[in-house]
Design an enzyme around this catalytic site. Structure first.
Site, short mmCIF file in Angstrom:
data_model
loop_
_atom_site.label_atom_id
_atom_site.label_comp_id
_atom_site.label_asym_id
_atom_site.label_seq_id
_atom_site.Cartn_x
_atom_site.Cartn_y
_atom_site.Cartn_z
N LYS A 179 -64.91 98.67 -41.65
CA LYS A 179 -65.48 98.73 -40.30
C LYS A 179 -66.19 100.06 -40.10
CE LYS A 179 -64.57 99.42 -35.48
NZ LYS A 179 -65.53 100.54 -35.55
N GLY A 222 -61.61 109.56 -39.49
CA GLY A 222 -61.84 109.57 -38.06
C GLY A 222 -61.09 110.70 -37.38
N SER A 223 -60.86 110.55 -36.10
CA SER A 223 -60.21 111.61 -35.33
C SER A 223 -58.69 111.61 -35.56
CB SER A 223 -60.49 111.42 -33.83
OG SER A 223 -59.81 110.27 -33.34
N THR A 224 -58.07 112.72 -35.23
CA THR A 224 -56.61 112.82 -35.34
C THR A 224 -55.93 111.83 -34.41
OG1 THR A 224 -56.78 115.16 -35.97
CG2 THR A 224 -54.66 114.41 -35.13
N LEU A 225 -56.49 111.62 -33.23
CA LEU A 225 -55.91 110.65 -32.29
C LEU A 225 -55.90 109.25 -32.89
CD1 LEU A 225 -54.84 109.98 -29.46
CD2 LEU A 225 -57.22 109.73 -28.70
N VAL A 226 -57.00 108.85 -33.51
CA VAL A 226 -57.04 107.54 -34.17
C VAL A 226 -56.05 107.48 -35.31
CG1 VAL A 226 -58.51 106.00 -35.53
CG2 VAL A 226 -59.42 107.06 -33.48
N GLY A 227 -55.93 108.58 -36.07
CA GLY A 227 -54.95 108.63 -37.16
C GLY A 227 -53.54 108.38 -36.68
N GLU A 245 -58.09 110.70 -43.38
CA GLU A 245 -58.93 111.90 -43.48
C GLU A 245 -59.43 112.15 -42.06
OE1 GLU A 245 -61.96 114.44 -43.57
OE2 GLU A 245 -62.91 112.55 -44.08
N CYS A 279 -65.82 117.27 -40.12
CA CYS A 279 -64.40 117.57 -40.01
C CYS A 279 -64.08 118.95 -40.57
CB CYS A 279 -63.58 116.51 -40.73
SG CYS A 279 -63.92 116.42 -42.51
N GLU A 384 -60.53 120.30 -31.89
CA GLU A 384 -61.80 119.99 -32.55
C GLU A 384 -62.81 119.53 -31.50
OE1 GLU A 384 -63.27 117.54 -36.46
OE2 GLU A 384 -61.96 116.49 -35.06
#
Length: 476
Positions: A179, A222-227, A245, A279, A384
Site C-alpha cells: 500500500k 512511516g510515522s512512529t504513531l503508525v508504528g 522503519e 526520517c 519529528e
C-alpha cells in the site's frame, strides 16, 4: 474500468507524454475500486482479493515453487525496465511528491534500481545448512520464505521505499501486498506496469492505493504513531512478524574543530534536502559554543542561497511540501503534527526564528527555517516535524552534548558515535545510503533494519528457519 493518469511534462528537465492505468493492481491485473479523481481507493474486499491472489501465487508459482535463479532473473529484468524508464519515474516522483526532478532521478530512482539489482544477486544465494549433532544424528536447517508480506509505504520516498520493500521480500520468495501513501501513489502504480512487463507471475506483487486473510509479515515505513498502531494490531491478531522503519529526530553535531564552511553545507543538506521530509533529517544541530556564532552566520547564509520553487527547474533545491495537509496548521487536531503548527508552537514558547518561519507564496512552499534559543522541553526539539525546520543548540563539551543528544577531529567523532543511542551515524557526511549497508534507527525510530546484506542481517527478516533432525539407522 480502471481510471487512467495522463500528463504531458513540459519542463526544463523532462519532456514527455505519460499515460498509464491507475487502478488497484491485484493478481497481475488492474481493477477499479472507489475512484477518487484518477486514483482508485481499495476497499476491504479488495484487500481480501489481493491477499488471496498473493497466497495463491505463493502456493503455486513463487516461493519454493520457483528456484532462486528465477527470482533473480525476473528481478534483474525489473531493474532493467526501471533503468529504461528512469526519467519517467523521476518525473512522476517530482510531480507527486514535490521533490526536485534532479534529486529524484539521481538519488531516489538510481537508488531504487541499485536496490533491486542488489537483492536480485542475493535471490539464488539463500542456502541451507547441515550439522552433525552426534555420530548417528544429522540436523539440517532450511530457510523458507514466510509467505504473504504486507508493506505500507511512506510519502517521502515512494519509489525508493517500494524497492527497499520489494527487493528482500521477492528475493526470499515471498509474495507482496503493498500500500503506497495516499498522497504519493503514482510511481508505485507505474511500477506495477513494469512488474507485468518483467513477466512476474500474477499475484506475486499486488498494490492497493487508498487510506489505509492470512498475512504473515507486515513491514512499514512511516510515522512512529503508525508504528505503534501496527505493532498493537499485530499483537492482537496472529503475532505477525513486523519490521518498522519509523520517524526520527536526529542530532547533527559540530565540534569546535570542524571546517565551518563544510559543516554549514552539510547541515543545510541534512535538514533541507527533500524539503525536510526524511526520517534521518539532521533536525537538531548541536554546535559547540566556541564556533556557535560563526557557524550560525555561515549556516544562515547557506540557507538563504537555497532556491525554493518549481521542482522541475534545474537549479531548484527545495520544492513544495507533499500535500496541503502536511503543510497546514492542524485546525481542530489536538496532535497539531503539521509543519506550520510546529513553527507556530516554537514561536509561542519563545524560540527565536533566525530565518524562515513562514510560507512562501500560496502553493505549499515553506521557507527553510532555523530556530535558536531553544530548550529540550520544546516540541520543536523533541518531536519529528517532517519539514524544512531545524533547531540550532549550543553545547559546552562532549558530556553536555551526549546528554542533550540522547534526550530523544575524526577521533573525537569516532569516539562519540558509539555513545549515541542511534542506529545510523554519519561522520563528515550525511544521508549516505547504500543497498548493502544496514540502515535504521533505535528506540521509537523502528524495529530491524530496512536494508542490508546477508542472511543474518536482513534477509533473515523475510525467511523462516525450519530445523529437521534425522536419526541414522543401520539397515539389516
Amino acid at each position: 474500468m480502471p481510471s487512467t493518469f495522463a500528463h504531458e511534462f513540459k519542463t526544463p528537465t523532462f519532456k514527455a507524454k505519460v499515460a498509464f492505468r491507475t487502478g488497484l493492481f491485484i493478481n497481475g491485473q488492474f481493477s477499479n475500486g472507489k475512484v477518487i479523481t484518477s486514483v482508485s481507493e481499495g476497499t476491504a474486499k479488495d484487500v481480501d482479493l489481493a491477499v488471496e491472489a498473493a497466497n495463491e501465487a505463493f502456493d503455486t508459482t513463487w516461493g519454493r515453487h520457483a528456484p532462486g535463479t528465477q527470482h533473480s532473473i525476473l528481478m534483474s529484468k525489473l531493474a532493467a525496465l526501471m533503468e529504461k524508464n528512469a526519467d519517467e519515474l523521476a518525473a512522476l516522483e517530482a510531480l507527486d511528491n514535490g521533490k526536485t526532478f534532479n534529486w529524484a532521478r539521481n538519488a531516489d530512482v538510481a537508488g531504487s534500481i541499485d536496490c533491486i539489482c542488489y537483492y536480485a544477486g542475493w535471490a539464488n544465494k539463500v542456502t541451507d545448512q547441515v550439522q552433525e549433532i552426534t555420530e548417528d544424528k544429522l540436523t539440517y536447517t532450511r530457510h523458507e520464505p514466510i509467505g504473504v508480506v504486507c508493506h505500507t509505504l511512506t510519502l517521502r520516498f515512494a519509489v525508493l521505499m517500494m524497492a527497499w520493500k520489494l527487493g528482500p521480500a521477492l528475493a526470499c520468495g515471498n509474495t507482496v501486498v503493498l500500500k503506497p501513501s495516499e498522497f504519493t501513489p503514482l510511481t508505485a502504480i507505474r511500477m506495477c506496469h513494469l512488474v507485468n512487463e518483467a513477466s512476474f507471475p500474477p499475484g506475486v506483487v499486488n498494490v492497493l492505493s487508498g487510506y489505509g486473510n492470512t498475512i504473515e509479515k507486515v513491514a512499514c515505513t512511516g510515522s512512529t504513531l503508525v508504528g505503534h498502531k501496527i505493532m498493537e494490531a499485530a499483537a492482537k491478531s496472529n503475532l505477525k512478524n513486523i519490521t518498522l522503519e519509523l520517524g526520527g529526530k536526529s542530532p547533527n553535531i559540530m565540534f569546535d574543530n570542524v571546517d565551518i564552511e563544510q559543516a554549514a553545507n552539510w547541515a543545510a543538506f541534512s535538514i533541507f534536502w527533500n524539503h525536510g521530509q526524511t526520517c534521518c533529517a539532521g533536525s537538531r544541530i548541536f554546535v559547540q559554543e566556541g564556533i556557535h556564532d560563526k557557524f550560525l552566520k555561515r549556516f544562515m547564509e547557506k540557507t538563504r542561497s537555497l532556491k525554493v520553487g518549481d521542482p522541475f527547474a534545474p537549479d531548484t533545491f527545495q520544492g513544495p511540501q507533499v500535500s496541503e495537509i502536511q503543510f497546514n496548521i492542524c485546525s481542530g487536531n489536538t496532535l497539531a503534527t503539521h509543519i506550520m503548527s510546529y513553527i507556530v508552537s516554537g514561536k509561542a514558547v519563545g524560540a527565536k526564528v533566525e530565518i524562515g518561519g513562514e510560507r512562501l507564496g500560496s502553493e505549499g512552499f515553506i521557507r527553510p527555517t532555523i530556530f535558536t534559543n531553544v530548550d529540550p522541553s520544546m516540541k520543536i526539539v523533541q518531536e519529528e516535524i517532517f519539514g524544512p525546520v531545524g533547531v540550532v543548540i549550543k553545547f559546552k563539551d562532549e558530556e553536555d552534548m551526549i546528554k542533550q543528544a540522547n534526550d530523544t577531529n575524526l577521533n573525537r567523532a569516532i569516539n562519540t558515535a558509539p555513545r549515541l543511542k542511534v542506529g545510523t551515524a554519519w561522520i563528515n557526511c550525511i544521508n549516505s545510503l547504500h543497498s548493502n549497508v544496514p540502515f535504521g534507527g533505535f528506540k521509537q525510530s523502528g524495529i530491524a533494519m530496512p536494508v542490508g546484506p546477508s542472511l543474518t542481517l536482513y534477509l533473515a527478516l523475510y525467511l523462516m528457519m525450519k530445523r529437521t533432525r534425522t536419526k541414522m539407522i543401520s539397515l539389516p
